[in-house]
Design a protein around this motif. Structure first.
Motif, short mmCIF file in Angstrom:
data_model
loop_
_atom_site.label_atom_id
_atom_site.label_comp_id
_atom_site.label_asym_id
_atom_site.label_seq_id
_atom_site.Cartn_x
_atom_site.Cartn_y
_atom_site.Cartn_z
N VAL A 14 0.84 -1.20 0.00
CA VAL A 14 0.00 0.00 0.00
C VAL A 14 0.87 1.26 0.00
N GLN A 15 1.93 1.24 0.84
CA GLN A 15 2.83 2.39 0.93
C GLN A 15 3.41 2.74 -0.44
N ALA A 16 3.95 1.74 -1.13
CA ALA A 16 4.59 2.00 -2.42
C ALA A 16 3.57 2.33 -3.50
N MET A 17 2.43 1.65 -3.49
CA MET A 17 1.41 1.84 -4.52
C MET A 17 0.86 3.26 -4.49
N ILE A 18 0.66 3.81 -3.28
CA ILE A 18 0.11 5.16 -3.16
C ILE A 18 1.22 6.21 -3.20
N PHE A 19 2.28 5.97 -2.41
CA PHE A 19 3.32 6.97 -2.23
C PHE A 19 4.04 7.29 -3.54
N ALA A 20 4.17 6.28 -4.40
CA ALA A 20 4.85 6.50 -5.68
C ALA A 20 4.15 7.54 -6.55
N PHE A 21 2.85 7.73 -6.31
CA PHE A 21 2.08 8.62 -7.19
C PHE A 21 1.54 9.85 -6.47
N VAL A 22 2.08 10.14 -5.28
CA VAL A 22 1.64 11.32 -4.54
C VAL A 22 1.82 12.58 -5.38
N GLU A 23 3.00 12.75 -5.96
CA GLU A 23 3.27 13.94 -6.75
C GLU A 23 2.40 13.99 -8.01
N ARG A 24 2.21 12.82 -8.62
CA ARG A 24 1.42 12.76 -9.85
C ARG A 24 -0.07 13.01 -9.58
N ILE A 25 -0.57 12.55 -8.42
CA ILE A 25 -1.96 12.82 -8.06
C ILE A 25 -2.18 14.32 -7.94
N GLY A 26 -1.25 15.00 -7.27
CA GLY A 26 -1.36 16.45 -7.15
C GLY A 26 -1.33 17.15 -8.49
N ALA A 27 -0.45 16.71 -9.38
CA ALA A 27 -0.37 17.32 -10.71
C ALA A 27 -1.64 17.07 -11.51
N GLU A 28 -2.20 15.86 -11.41
CA GLU A 28 -3.41 15.51 -12.15
C GLU A 28 -4.61 16.32 -11.67
N ARG A 29 -4.63 16.66 -10.38
CA ARG A 29 -5.73 17.46 -9.82
C ARG A 29 -5.55 18.95 -10.13
N GLY A 30 -4.43 19.32 -10.71
CA GLY A 30 -4.20 20.72 -11.05
C GLY A 30 -3.68 21.56 -9.90
N PHE A 31 -3.17 20.91 -8.85
CA PHE A 31 -2.62 21.67 -7.72
C PHE A 31 -1.30 22.32 -8.14
N ASP A 32 -1.02 23.47 -7.54
CA ASP A 32 0.21 24.19 -7.84
C ASP A 32 1.44 23.32 -7.54
#
Length: 381
Positions: free
Chosen positions: A215-233
């Motif tokens: 779970v740690q690797a599956m989610i943590f690997a995409f933390v930055e990408r999730i933010g980018a996909e949501r349009g966060f600064d």
């Protein structure tokens, strides 16, 4: 110079070795993000490279852990980190995917060889739980320095700077290990060679740790990408990753404080539940604040739970085999996580990651439930 895990030099060496060997726990979001944005890979390909590093780590740990008592610890740790440094340095010089894949495997094999003897030395100390909490605190400090510096280097020098940074980290660990890695373990020599099967509770705890690592690797690997996909600064997302490093300073001293006050099984059962809740909040929320709060606390849950799991394994298996294999336990799940996460994202989008995390968390909770055999041993005194 002879040192033990109880000396200052020995403890310092173990702290540096733990930080280098567990670099994926800190660097995975930047790692996968750079592979996607800097090398033009899709999420599945980027996750696949991280997975190959972790597969190599698992294989090395499974081989080294049963033999850790017979290996020259200092030479093994120093040599492992030195080879990992060379492999990561070479990744920064190539662009071919196949070459990058092979070098990721080599780096994983080498780093985990060093990490396995590191964890065996920690497990052989007088108080494995406390010492593991100490190296966990060092990992939190390392995370702050990494997140505060490496992304800026990548922005200035380009994507290969990430792997040159990994090279430098491993080289420092190799030098420190060569000078001060513990050459003697405090555990009784007879316990090191205890024969027979590992208790059932050890295997269940190992599976539980692997589930949390997944779970740690599956989610943590995409933390930055999730933010980018949501349009966060982008700067705000980078700030979340730096805040994560500061939050990661808390679980280690908390684990040391709670060692004699809380039954380890209580922490182990609650850990996957909290981890899944944060994963759902991070992946389902469209607002920045819930995403940021969940992301900042996410890795801390794993660090706290892993510290109690390490102490549990040292108690249930005095031979040291189980604690020497903790990299394999953690990284078996972690090895699957990036490519599984990348595949889920490719097929169903980022919100599906949280649902997958919740399902895996149920398996971890079942594995961590206390058994009749260990309740008396693990009750706080």
């Amino acid at each position: 110079m002879k040192t033990t895990s109880e000396s200052r030099a020995g403890r310092a060496s173990l702290m540096v070795a733990h930080c280098a060997g567990m670099v994926d726990l800190v660097a995975l979001p930047v790692w996968v993000g750079v592979l996607i944005s800097g090398y033009g890979l899709d999420p599945q390909q980027a996750g696949g490279l991280a997975t190959l590093f972790l597969v190599g780590a698992v294989c090395a740990s499974l081989f080294v852990a049963p033999r850790s008592a017979r290996l020259p610890a200092r030479a093994t740790a120093a040599g492992g980190f030195a080879v990992a440094a060379l492999a990561f340095g070479a990744v920064g010089l190539v662009n071919d995917y196949a070459a990058m894949a092979v070098l990721h495997v080599v780096a994983g094999l080498a780093a985990a060889t060093a990490l396995s003897v590191t964890h065996a030395a920690i497990g052989g100390s007088g108080n494995p739980h406390r010492l593991f909490a100490l190296v966990g605190f060092a990992l939190g400090v390392f995370g702050i320095l990494f997140m505060g510096g490496v992304p800026k280097l990548v922005a200035s020098l380009g994507a290969p700077a990430l792997f040159w940074s990994f090279c430098g980290i491993m080289a420092v660990a190799a030098c420190v290990a060569a000078l001060a890695f513990p050459t003697a373990r405090a555990v009784d020599s007879g316990a090191q060679h205890t024969a027979g099967r590992l208790p059932r509770a050890v295997w269940l705890a190992a599976i539980g740790v692997s589930c949390m690592g997944l779970v740690q690797a599956m989610i943590f690997a995409f933390v930055e990408r999730i933010g980018a996909e949501r349009g966060f600064d982008g700067a705000a997302v980078a700030g979340v990753l730096i805040a994560l490093g500061f939050v990661n300073l808390l679980p280690a001293p908390l684990a040391a404080f709670l060692q004699k006050r809380v039954n380890p099984r209580t922490v182990l059962v609650c850990g996957p539940v909290v981890q899944a809740a944060l994963a759902l909040l991070m992946t389902q929320s469209q607002a920045f604040l819930p995403y940021a709060a969940a992301a900042a606390c996410f890795a801390a849950v794993m660090i706290l739970t892993h510290t109690f799991a390490f102490g549990l394994l040292a108690t249930l298996d005095p031979s040291g085999r189980a604690v020497g294999a903790t990299p394999a336990m953690l990284m078996t799940g972690a090895a699957i996580g990036p490519i599984l996460g990348g595949t889920v994202v490719k097929l169903s989008g980022y919100p599906s990651l949280g649902l997958a995390a919740a399902a895996i968390a149920i398996c971890a909770v079942v594995c961590f439930l206390p058994s009749r055999a260990d309740r008396a041993v693990l009750s706080p005194s």
